[in-house]
Scaffold this motif. Structure first.
Motif, PDB file in Angstrom:
ATOM      1  N   ASN A  32      -7.265   3.146   7.261  1.00 27.67           N
ATOM      2  CA  ASN A  32      -8.345   3.291   6.281  1.00 27.67           C
ATOM      3  C   ASN A  32      -8.512   4.752   5.867  1.00 27.67           C
ATOM      4  OD1 ASN A  32      -8.822   0.553   6.544  1.00 27.67           O
ATOM      5  ND2 ASN A  32     -10.461   0.813   8.043  1.00 27.67           N
ATOM      6  N   LEU A  63      -3.635   2.979  -6.140  1.00 29.20           N
ATOM      7  CA  LEU A  63      -3.983   3.341  -4.766  1.00 29.20           C
ATOM      8  C   LEU A  63      -5.304   2.710  -4.345  1.00 29.20           C
ATOM      9  CD1 LEU A  63      -2.904   7.083  -4.627  1.00 29.20           C
ATOM     10  CD2 LEU A  63      -1.974   5.207  -3.274  1.00 29.20           C
ATOM     11  N   CYS A  78      -0.277   7.633   6.613  1.00 29.06           N
ATOM     12  CA  CYS A  78      -0.100   6.201   6.358  1.00 29.06           C
ATOM     13  C   CYS A  78       1.298   5.758   6.773  1.00 29.06           C
ATOM     14  CB  CYS A  78      -0.329   5.910   4.878  1.00 29.06           C
ATOM     15  SG  CYS A  78      -0.333   4.154   4.456  1.00 29.06           S
ATOM     16  N   TRP A 128      -5.288  -2.778   2.321  1.00 28.11           N
ATOM     17  CA  TRP A 128      -5.338  -2.369   3.727  1.00 28.11           C
ATOM     18  C   TRP A 128      -6.562  -2.967   4.423  1.00 28.11           C
ATOM     19  CZ3 TRP A 128      -1.449   0.477   6.038  1.00 28.11           C
ATOM     20  CH2 TRP A 128      -1.650   0.725   7.406  1.00 28.11           C
ATOM     21  N   GLY A 139       1.609   4.413  -2.802  1.00 30.61           N
ATOM     22  CA  GLY A 139       1.653   5.823  -2.467  1.00 30.61           C
ATOM     23  C   GLY A 139       2.902   6.497  -3.004  1.00 30.61           C
ATOM     24  N   CYS A 157      -0.750  10.142   2.645  1.00 32.42           N
ATOM     25  CA  CYS A 157       0.486   9.370   2.505  1.00 32.42           C
ATOM     26  C   CYS A 157       1.353   9.468   3.758  1.00 32.42           C
ATOM     27  CB  CYS A 157       1.253   9.865   1.278  1.00 32.42           C
ATOM     28  SG  CYS A 157       2.580   8.777   0.751  1.00 32.42           S
ATOM     29  N   GLY A 188      -4.321  -0.517  -3.272  1.00 34.35           N
ATOM     30  CA  GLY A 188      -3.701  -0.380  -1.959  1.00 34.35           C
ATOM     31  C   GLY A 188      -4.726  -0.270  -0.847  1.00 34.35           C
ATOM     32  N   LEU A 189      -5.803   0.469  -1.087  1.00 37.10           N
ATOM     33  CA  LEU A 189      -6.894   0.578  -0.102  1.00 37.10           C
ATOM     34  C   LEU A 189      -7.517  -0.786   0.167  1.00 37.10           C
ATOM     35  CD1 LEU A 189      -8.994   2.062   1.635  1.00 37.10           C
ATOM     36  CD2 LEU A 189     -10.217   2.633  -0.479  1.00 37.10           C
ATOM     37  N   THR A 220       0.838  -1.204   0.000  1.00 38.45           N
ATOM     38  CA  THR A 220       0.000   0.000   0.000  1.00 38.45           C
ATOM     39  C   THR A 220       0.870   1.251   0.000  1.00 38.45           C
ATOM     40  OG1 THR A 220      -1.799  -1.123   1.183  1.00 38.45           O
ATOM     41  CG2 THR A 220      -1.757   1.283   1.275  1.00 38.45           C
ATOM     42  N   CYS A 253      -5.666   5.911   3.547  1.00 43.86           N
ATOM     43  CA  CYS A 253      -5.784   5.351   2.200  1.00 43.86           C
ATOM     44  C   CYS A 253      -6.880   6.059   1.406  1.00 43.86           C
ATOM     45  CB  CYS A 253      -6.070   3.853   2.274  1.00 43.86           C
ATOM     46  SG  CYS A 253      -4.667   2.853   2.839  1.00 43.86           S
TER      47      CYS A 253
END
Length: 477
Positions: free
Chosen positions: A104, A227, A168, A234, A40, A165, A230-231, A36, A107
């Motif tokens: 969360n 991304l 995160c 997560w 970013g 970012c 990536g979410l 994730t 992201c």
């Protein structure tokens, strides 16, 4: 006969110990969140190899952005973090609502910011302008003239993305602490950094070909879609984190209720009074100030100084982060087993300074020499982070560690926001008839490296007096 509560306590301890000792579980968690973060970093630098295309006129497929506007756009990443102190609030949110909620949220912010950035570049006209004048810093950053509306909206999206970012990044630091305490924490940090660098490196290979074959906004759309992936990853981590908490509810409740997990304003005062903290923070600011802002202009350096075709100019800077993918875990392991953390940071800063001096001097202006310099820059970029981040817990007590990382990230963001804007203006002022001279810009970057060397030397002297243990191995026999 032992009390039932005693047996339950023993069972809980065994379950928790089994989970924390599970190599597959903790490394699966690390890889998921690191991917994730890698997405970013890809979006962060996806526009860097496109600078020459962005500055080209519309008749040549570009957007007609001047260097000063590109500098504003590049530096906008940290605007909200710096001027609205969102990293402080992000730390509070993390402490108050936990890893899952904060991860969360970060992201989602990254995805929203990425799509705003894509909309501005893909659908807004590059013709309209707005007069922007920010007192004090305007004259030094370029924020004192008419800026394209397209640049402003793209910068807004980039700034929103930057909030997500950076939060995160802080959250992942806590994830690694949660899963790797008592295990290979330094190596885990090195692997996470290596995967992040992979995201940066991929931009130099992907951005220009995608922009050439599709459109200049296509690489941004690709980053936004990554991304989204990536979410989703997560959310998978959320399930793992819930299972970890449920496996030892007593232990996790105790951790949640402990003072180490709560934010105290008095902790800030203790951090601010720690001279070692300030030295490592300033070293971080100067070192990264000589790395990330340079990468945003590196493609232009390759084109105009080393005469590399714009289509391939991004490949040479990509060598730097690719080298860190291998070297950062290696140097982290060396620090774990041998020590010499302060010395490693000083060595990396010396290499950084020497490389920028070579970029500034009018010597060997050929592509092969630029390749050698970028490889050496990758060595420097591996040495310092692999020793710097594991050194922070040696200087700052565990109770204050979260706040300390937030402050370091915040100050680092100040540099990553203002330095690209400042450098964009310097490059524009050193451009004659469309051809930039890089002597002054590169010597400016060299000054950041030299400052990092000085802070590193003072830190090593202070370590000898205070006994931080920076020169000692992390793993004790």
């Amino acid at each position: 006969m032992k009390p039932i509560g005693f047996n339950n306590s023993i069972m809980t301890e065994k379950i928790q110990q089994k989970l924390s000792d599970s190599f597959k579980a903790r490394w699966a968690a690390l890889i998921i969140v690191s991917i994730t973060m890698m997405m970013g970093y890809f979006l962060t630098d996806v526009m860097s190899p496109l600078e020459t295309l962005l500055e080209a006129p519309a008749s040549q497929g570009g957007l007609g952005w001047p260097s000063s506007d590109y500098g504003v756009f590049s530096g906008s990443y940290g605007l909200i973090n710096v001027f609205l102190a969102m990293l402080f609030f992000g730390g509070l949110i993390l402490d108050r609502f936990g890893i899952r909620f904060t991860g969360n949220l970060s992201c989602v912010l990254m995805v929203i910011g990425a799509f705003i950035k894509f909309y501005a570049i893909a659908y807004m006209s590059p013709d309209g302008t707005t007069m922007v004048n920010i007192p004090v810093i305007g004259a030094y950053t370029g924020l004192d003239h008419a800026i394209k509306n397209q640049v402003l909206i793209a910068s807004l999206g980039f700034a929103i993305f930057g909030v997500g970012c950076e939060i995160c990044g802080i959250t992942i630091s806590k994830v690694m602490t949660k899963w790797f305490t008592g295990h290979e924490l330094a190596l885990a940090m090195g692997v996470q950094v290596a995967l992040a660098r992979l995201g940066t490196a991929l931009t130099f290979f992907v951005s220009v070909p995608v922009a050439t074959h599709f459109s200049i906004s296509a690489p941004v759309l690709l980053g936004a879609l990554l991304l989204v992936i990536g979410l989703l990853l997560w959310l998978v981590y959320d399930v793992m984190d819930i299972k970890l908490d449920k496996s030892a509810p007593g232990a996790n409740k105790l951790a949640a209720d402990s003072d180490d997990e709560k934010f105290h304003l008095s902790d800030l005062g203790l951090i601010f009074k720690n001279p070692g903290f300030w030295l490592i923070t300033l070293m971080c600011l100067c070192f990264y100030g000589g790395i990330f802002p340079f990468l945003k202009f590196a493609t232009k350096v390759m084109v105009f100084k080393y005469h590399v075709s714009p289509e391939y100019a991004g490949i040479i800077p990509s060598l730097m982060p690719f080298g860190t993918i291998i070297l950062t875990p290696i140097f982290g392991t060396i620090y774990d087993k041998v020590g010499k953390g302060a010395s490693l940071m000083i060595l990396g800063s010396v290499i950084l300074t020497a490389i920028h001096v070579c970029f500034a001097l009018p010597i060997i202006q050929q592509a092969w020499f630029a390749v050698i310099l970028m490889i050496l820059l990758g060595v420097a970029f591996s040495l310092v982070p692999s020793a710097m981040w594991p050194s922070v817990p040696k200087i700052i007590p565990m109770k204050q560690l979260g706040s300390a990382y937030a402050i370091i990230f915040y100050i680092q963001n100040i540099g990553l926001t203002l330095i690209p804007m400042f450098m964009g203006t310097i490059i524009e002022k050193n451009t004659v008839n469309g051809v930039p001279s890089f002597a002054v810009p590169m010597m400016t970057f060299a000054c950041f490296g030299f400052a990092a060397v000085i802070f590193g030397i003072i830190l090593k002297i202070l370590d000898a007096r205070k006994g931080y243990g920076l020169e000692q191995a992390n793993i004790k026999e």
